[in-house]
Design an enzyme around this catalytic site. Structure first.
Site, mmCIF file in Angstrom:
data_model
loop_
_atom_site.group_PDB
_atom_site.id
_atom_site.type_symbol
_atom_site.label_atom_id
_atom_site.label_comp_id
_atom_site.label_asym_id
_atom_site.label_seq_id
_atom_site.Cartn_x
_atom_site.Cartn_y
_atom_site.Cartn_z
ATOM 1 N N LYS A 259 0.887 -1.165 0.000
ATOM 2 C CA LYS A 259 0.000 0.000 0.000
ATOM 3 C C LYS A 259 0.923 1.212 0.000
ATOM 4 O O LYS A 259 1.598 1.492 0.994
ATOM 5 C CB LYS A 259 -0.895 -0.014 1.239
ATOM 6 C CG LYS A 259 -1.712 1.254 1.406
ATOM 7 C CD LYS A 259 -2.678 1.136 2.557
ATOM 8 C CE LYS A 259 -3.299 2.487 2.876
ATOM 9 N NZ LYS A 259 -4.262 2.425 3.958
ATOM 10 N N ASP B 138 1.542 4.925 0.097
ATOM 11 C CA ASP B 138 0.819 6.108 0.573
ATOM 12 C C ASP B 138 1.604 7.383 0.228
ATOM 13 O O ASP B 138 2.800 7.328 -0.120
ATOM 14 C CB ASP B 138 0.628 5.981 2.089
ATOM 15 C CG ASP B 138 -0.615 6.689 2.603
ATOM 16 O OD1 ASP B 138 -1.155 7.537 1.882
ATOM 17 O OD2 ASP B 138 -1.025 6.402 3.744
ATOM 18 N N ASP C 190 -10.180 8.388 2.790
ATOM 19 C CA ASP C 190 -10.049 8.010 4.202
ATOM 20 C C ASP C 190 -11.404 8.044 4.892
ATOM 21 O O ASP C 190 -11.521 7.666 6.058
ATOM 22 C CB ASP C 190 -9.097 8.975 4.922
ATOM 23 C CG ASP C 190 -7.646 8.566 4.746
ATOM 24 O OD1 ASP C 190 -7.400 7.444 4.270
ATOM 25 O OD2 ASP C 190 -6.758 9.368 5.085
HETATM 26 C C1 DGJ Z 1 -3.444 7.634 5.121
HETATM 27 C C2 DGJ Z 1 -4.164 6.466 4.526
HETATM 28 O O1 DGJ Z 1 -5.181 6.890 3.666
HETATM 29 C C3 DGJ Z 1 -4.707 5.591 5.647
HETATM 30 O O2 DGJ Z 1 -5.449 4.537 5.137
HETATM 31 C C4 DGJ Z 1 -3.533 5.096 6.451
HETATM 32 O O3 DGJ Z 1 -2.728 4.266 5.675
HETATM 33 C C5 DGJ Z 1 -2.728 6.261 6.981
HETATM 34 N N1 DGJ Z 1 -2.358 7.166 5.929
HETATM 35 C C6 DGJ Z 1 -1.491 5.774 7.679
HETATM 36 O O4 DGJ Z 1 -0.669 6.786 8.067
#
Ligand code: DGJ
Length: 756
Positions: A492, A494, A564
């Site tokens: 994942k 980010d 989110d």
């Molecule tokens: C932002 C992401 O969108 C969340 O799902 C999560 O991974 C957080 N960052 C973690 O810091």
């Protein structure tokens, strides 16, 4: 007529070779006429592309400009296309040059609409007038060279049409063959044109936790700017548009022209209704703070701007785009041609909302046990596992396993996850650094910054300047090591802030603005190389939710995190907006706990409601399942099993939005139909019933009218007396009612229909 026709064979292959990194896929997909032709008539200088149900034509006018002629429904193969005639001058104020819908206009000669290209020469001259130079017909398209009327600046326009969907891929390569450098101040991938008429513009806007708002408005005189100046795609606007004929948006009928820009850096799309009410859409690099110096002999390649047409409303447009993304954009495709598609996504468990940064070997193992019991395919550990990461103040940049949390490394956890029958995924945020990190202490010069100026932090972090080759090599090396040393199926990826102080002080001042291009190119290069070294590795593009979703990143990312905001009711509208541009295949949707705290918003919803909201996309569970009771476990397990059975239909079928959740709607419903029309899935939701009203009659779409389909509830029930089996014609024309008990607040139902 079409004298000098040069139609080539083997076009499909060429299209794939250029726009597909890997060819690998499954189900059969029939979109449009499934054939393409490209032709160039030397006598009339008319270029024509046909694919799916679309024809796109342009020609060289008497002055030598490349001018758009027609974009719309597919014309007869032998229909004449009149040659290009420049638009006339409008009194002494609007020149013919500005009124003519050019395919790629240089800023010069009195151009008042958006230019595709604007440059400054080293002697101060800023006039650029591009004329046709030469063409090369290639399978499925053309490469057309334009040249400035005086100077050695060449632009090659690339065109490719997809035989299945008729979607045209356009991009431009700008080359400086002058003896001196030139500075590019504005460079589009393409400009699209439509004749003067009434139109409605659709585009997607938002903010963190509020992405994917479909904005619909009449296209009025002037310019609507849709853009990101943030260094990446952004939550605020997404590089997609759809223009519908007429004054009102229509889901099921009417002509729609749509486009999506494949770029994950700062971008801009302008939609103009010009001085004569004609429409021009120009998109590419965002010209704000832009400047790309081309030394003699150097060239700049634009992103690709995809454009499509549907005669079947906004729904028809998004169905075309979904199939195109599955068949031509996404990685890990299997199968051939228009039938190519990646496998449906594994159902994941993600630890973020359960533990936030407080991850540990023991805690993650406990979650993994329960995830496996639910029938989860992939266990993903989110933020918190590395460096000195206790919260968001430290650790980014230090990609070693935190030995207090994982004394034996990641192996025991990964082995346990595998033993439980799941594969393992891990969270990373490669392009960021906390000032409180070993990496920053060692390389404070690696971040985007202007020397001597403050460095603005957001979430206590700074952005590494990935345009630098040392930063690029560092990121690639640590990711490669991580994936080589651990059995990781999925990252994942980010990206939790936007840019500030975008300086690149390694370069001379006039070259520093190249950062807007080179950063994103290096991001793609790292992703491509990582995937080359680890061909099975899958990636999610996340940027604090949906801040980096576009057709550029989707060439490397198997899925995206749309928001989110995991509130199941909010997600209905977000998912609705998302699917105008992107396939549900990539739309991850987690079921989280209720009440769910989003900036103080605490809405209580049932587990079936949350499950069904997430089942509209690629399902995940993000709740603290360590606390789930037997009943919750049983409900989720049952619905995950039901989802697995129909997942391919939901995420890769034809999507029909039966009732929109937008604008405060009391109800919403979607339906998907798989490619061979043997299965369909229907979701129905109630926000809150008012005045005891019953649910609207559900008339289905896209079924085979002559085939018989059996209706099976996944959750909820149809009205008593609804036939167990009826023809497609019955489900589409007569329709069915929900059970009279389907009334109340935050209720959901789902059904499958299977061909008998
Ligand atoms: C932002 C992401 O969108 C969340 O799902 C999560 O991974 C957080 N960052 C973690 O810091």
């Amino acid at each position: 007529m079409m004298g000098g026709l040069k139609t080539k064979a083997g076009k499909t292959l060429m299209f794939r070779n250029i726009f597909s990194a890997v060819l690998v896929a499954s189900a059969s997909l029939v979109v449009g006429a499934q054939s393409s032709a490209v032709s160039y008539d030397e006598a009339t200088k008319v270029f024509r592309l046909d694919g799916g149900n679309v024809t796109y034509t342009f020609g060289v006018n008497a002055r030598g400009e490349l001018q758009q002629l027609y974009w719309g429904g597919r014309l007869g193969a032998t229909d004449p296309i009149p040659q290009a005639v420049p638009a006339r001058e409008w009194a002494s104020f609007d020149s013919s040059y500005t009124n003519t819908p050019q395919e790629y206009a240089g800023w010069g000669s009195g151009l008042f609409v958006e230019p595709a290209l604007k440059v400054t020469f080293s002697d101060g001259n800023r006039d650029l007038v591009l004329h046709y130079d030469s063409e090369k017909t290639i399978p499925d398209g053309f490469n057309i060279v334009l040249k400035d009327v005086k100077r050695q600046v060449f632009v090659t326009l690339h065109y490719l049409i997809d035989p299945g969907s008729g979607i045209v891929a356009r991009s431009a390569t700008i080359e400086n063959r002058e003896a001196q450098p030139i500075t590019i101040e504005q460079a589009a991938a393409a400009a699209w044109a439509l004749p003067a008429a009434h139109y409605t513009l659709n585009y997607l806007t938002g903010r963190w936790a509020g992405e994917w708002t479909l904005t619909q408005e009449p296209l009025r005189p002037g310019e609507r700017v849709i853009e990101s100046r943030r260094g990446s795609t952004s939550h605020q606007a997404n590089p997609w548009f759809a223009i519908q004929s007429g004054d009102h948006p229509d889901e099921n009928s009417g002509e729609v022209w749509f486009g999506a820009l494949a770029w994950s850096g700062s971008w801009r799309i302008t939609v103009e209704r010009d001085q004569l009410d004609a429409i021009r859409v120009t998109g590419g690099f965002n010209p704000f703070d832009f400047g790309y110096v081309l030394q003699p002999g150097q060239s700049l390649e634009s992103p690709v701007f995809y454009g499509g047409y549907s005669a079947h409303g906004l729904g028809g447009a998004s169905r075309l785009l979904h199939h195109f993304e599955l068949a031509h954009i996404l990685p890990h495709r299997m199968g051939e041609g228009e039938a190519a598609a990646p496998k449906p996504r594994p159902v994941i468990y993600n630890s973020w909302e359960a533990t936030e940064f407080d991850v540990s070997e023991e805690g993650q193992m406990a979650l993994a046990e329960k995830a496996a019991a639910l029938g989860i395919d992939r266990f993903v550990m989110d933020d918190g596992w590395f460096g000195q990461r206790k919260d968001d103040h430290a650790g980014l940049g230090d990609w070693y396993v935190n030995s207090q949390k994982f004394p034996h490394g990641l192996k025991p956890l990964i082995d346990r996850v595998h033993a439980l029958g799941m594969d393992f995924g891990l969270w990373v945020e490669p392009e960021m650094v906390n000032p409180d990190s070993d990496l920053y202490r060692k390389h404070p010069d690696w971040v985007l910054n202007f020397p001597g100026r403050p460095r603005s932090e957001l979430r206590n972090q700074l952005v590494l300047n990935l345009a630098r080759s040392d930063v690029r090599d560092y990121i690639l090396a640590f990711l490669d090591k991580l994936v080589t040393e651990n059995d990781i199926a999925f990252l994942k990826w980010d990206y939790n802030r936007n840019w500030s102080e975008p300086g690149w002080d390694q370069l001379p001042p006039d070259e520093q603005k190249k950062v807007y291009v080179e950063f994103t190119r290096n991001l793609y290069a790292v992703l491509a190389e990582l995937k080359k070294r680890h061909p099975k590795l899958e990636i999610e593009s996340c940027s604090g939710g949906g801040g980096r979703v576009d057709l550029g990143i989707l060439q490397y990312a198997d899925e995206v995190w749309p928001s989110d905001n995991t509130d199941p009711f909010d997600r209905l509208t977000q998912q609705d907006g998302f699917t105008y541009a992107y396939t549900p295949q990539v739309m991850m949707a987690w079921v989280t706990d209720s009440p769910h705290d989003l900036e103080g918003q605490r809405r209580v919803t049932s587990l079936p409601y949350r499950m069904l909201s997430s089942m509209q996309g690629s399902l995940g569970i993000g709740a603290n399942i360590a606390k789930w009771n037997d009943e919750e476990m049983a409900t989720a397990k049952r619905l995950i099993a039901a989802y697995h059975q129909v997942q391919a239909t939901i995420v890769q079928g034809d999507l029909y939005r039966l009732i929109s959740p937008r604008n405060g709607s009391e109800f919403s419903a979607t339906q998907t139909v798989n490619r061979d029309k043997s299965q369909s899935v229907v979701f129905a939701f109630i926000h809150s019933t008012q005045e005891g009203r019953g649910y609207p009659l559900l008339k289905l779409q896209g079924l085979d009218p002559k085939a018989n389909y059996a209706l099976t509830p996944i959750e909820g029930a149809a009205e008593k007396g609804t036939p167990a089996t009826a023809s497609g014609a019955w489900w589409m024309n007569h329709g069915f009612n929900m059970s009279g008990r389907f009334k109340g607040d935050f209720l959901a139902a789902a059904f499958r229909l299977d061909k008998k």
